[in-house]
Design a protein around this motif. Structure first.
Motif, short mmCIF file in Angstrom:
data_model
loop_
_atom_site.label_atom_id
_atom_site.label_comp_id
_atom_site.label_asym_id
_atom_site.label_seq_id
_atom_site.Cartn_x
_atom_site.Cartn_y
_atom_site.Cartn_z
N ASP A 43 25.50 68.93 7.29
CA ASP A 43 24.05 68.96 7.18
C ASP A 43 23.59 70.09 6.26
O ASP A 43 24.42 70.84 5.72
N VAL A 44 22.29 70.21 6.06
CA VAL A 44 21.76 71.19 5.10
C VAL A 44 21.97 72.63 5.56
O VAL A 44 21.80 73.56 4.77
N ASN A 45 22.36 72.81 6.81
CA ASN A 45 22.65 74.16 7.32
C ASN A 45 24.15 74.45 7.39
O ASN A 45 24.57 75.45 7.95
N GLY A 46 24.94 73.53 6.83
CA GLY A 46 26.38 73.75 6.77
C GLY A 46 27.15 73.31 7.99
O GLY A 46 28.36 73.56 8.09
N LYS A 47 26.50 72.62 8.92
CA LYS A 47 27.17 72.16 10.13
C LYS A 47 27.73 70.77 9.94
O LYS A 47 27.05 69.89 9.41
N LYS A 48 28.98 70.56 10.37
CA LYS A 48 29.59 69.23 10.28
C LYS A 48 29.11 68.36 11.43
O LYS A 48 29.04 68.80 12.57
N VAL A 49 28.76 67.12 11.10
CA VAL A 49 28.26 66.16 12.08
C VAL A 49 29.11 64.91 11.99
O VAL A 49 29.29 64.34 10.91
N LYS A 50 29.63 64.46 13.14
CA LYS A 50 30.49 63.28 13.20
C LYS A 50 29.81 62.21 14.04
O LYS A 50 29.37 62.49 15.16
N LEU A 51 29.70 61.00 13.51
CA LEU A 51 29.02 59.92 14.22
C LEU A 51 29.62 59.68 15.60
O LEU A 51 28.89 59.54 16.59
N SER A 52 30.94 59.65 15.69
CA SER A 52 31.59 59.30 16.96
C SER A 52 31.38 60.35 18.04
O SER A 52 31.61 60.08 19.22
N ASP A 53 30.91 61.53 17.68
CA ASP A 53 30.60 62.55 18.67
C ASP A 53 29.43 62.13 19.56
O ASP A 53 29.22 62.71 20.64
N PHE A 54 28.66 61.13 19.10
CA PHE A 54 27.48 60.70 19.84
C PHE A 54 27.72 59.41 20.62
O PHE A 54 26.77 58.75 21.05
N LYS A 55 28.99 59.05 20.81
CA LYS A 55 29.32 57.88 21.62
C LYS A 55 28.69 58.03 23.00
O LYS A 55 28.78 59.08 23.61
N GLY A 56 28.04 56.99 23.48
CA GLY A 56 27.34 57.06 24.74
C GLY A 56 25.84 57.25 24.55
O GLY A 56 25.07 57.14 25.50
N LYS A 57 25.44 57.52 23.30
CA LYS A 57 24.03 57.64 22.96
C LYS A 57 23.68 56.60 21.88
O LYS A 57 24.55 56.15 21.13
N THR A 58 22.43 56.23 21.82
CA THR A 58 21.94 55.39 20.72
C THR A 58 21.70 56.29 19.51
O THR A 58 21.16 57.39 19.66
N VAL A 59 22.12 55.83 18.33
CA VAL A 59 21.96 56.64 17.11
C VAL A 59 21.13 55.87 16.09
O VAL A 59 21.43 54.69 15.81
N VAL A 60 20.11 56.52 15.56
CA VAL A 60 19.32 55.96 14.47
C VAL A 60 19.73 56.66 13.18
O VAL A 60 19.71 57.88 13.10
N LEU A 61 20.14 55.88 12.18
CA LEU A 61 20.49 56.42 10.87
C LEU A 61 19.39 56.07 9.88
O LEU A 61 18.95 54.93 9.81
N GLU A 62 18.97 57.06 9.12
CA GLU A 62 17.89 56.87 8.14
C GLU A 62 18.38 57.35 6.78
O GLU A 62 18.69 58.54 6.61
#
Length: 205
Positions: A43-62
């Motif tokens: 992300d813009v703050n340098g943090k790595k974000v992985k989609l599969s980390d949110f398994k169990g939640k609904t994810v909206v991608l824009e």
């Protein structure tokens, strides 16, 4: 005879190898009704974000470009203003992620520009940088915005337009496709409209 058999075997193995590569490539492409391809972005703050980390939640991608008029409208006064805070869309089980797949040097790209846009629009979710375009191509993202909804099981259940009113203009009633998909999921129903034609600025690969 030996040479012929060896050649046939080699060709068969090569064909199988090519088929396997093709199958793997096909599986990595986002398809409605199938598991959403996993990815890791920063992300813009340098943090790595992985989609599969949110398994169990609904994810909206824009898919996002802060210099696109459609994105400016959607976040400034349109349906993406405070969208992640609205009832149903803003609960703890729904995660929002914006992705900028513009290539380095292209309009709307650059960490600082995207960081400033996020602050200006008071976005409470990450803006992820995909300047290689790998994730955008994996999801076949064509426009900004281009919206996707992934359910709690990790299945892609919606892909397409934000709503039926580009820049707020619509014939008849306005349908917010993303909100409708979230409402269906919250009610335990299949998503009624799983795919629509997206609109906006072209992704600057």
């Amino acid at each position: 005879m030996f040479t012929s058999r060896f050649l046939v075997s080699a060709l068969a193995l090569a064909a199988g190898f090519v088929f396997a590569i093709g199958s793997a490539a096909a599986e990595s492409k986002a398809t409605v009704g199938k598991p959403a391809p996993d990815f890791t972005l920063t992300d813009v703050n340098g943090k790595k974000v992985k989609l599969s980390d949110f398994k169990g939640k609904t994810v909206v991608l824009e898919w996002f470009n802060p210099q696109c008029p459609f994105v400016k409208y959607a976040h400034g006064e349109g349906p993406l203003k405070d969208a992640s805070k609205k009832p149903g869309a803003g609960n703890a089980d729904v995660v929002w992620l914006a992705i900028n797949s513009g290539a380095a040097g292209k309009q709307g790209n650059g960490v600082e520009l995207n960081k400033q846009a996020r602050a200006d629009w008071k976005m409470d979710y990450p803006v992820l940088i995909d300047d290689s375009g790998k994730v955008g191509r994996m999801y076949d993202a064509k426009t900004t915005p281009h919206m996707y909804v992934v359910d709690a099981k990790g299945t892609l259940v919606y892909r397409g337009a934000l709503d039926s009113a580009p820049l707020g203009r619509a014939k008849g009633g306005v349908v917010n496709y993303v909100q409708a998909a979230l409402d269906d999921l919250a009610a335990g129903r299949p998503v009624a409209t799983a795919e629509t034609q997206s609109y906006g600025c072209g992704v600057k690969y």
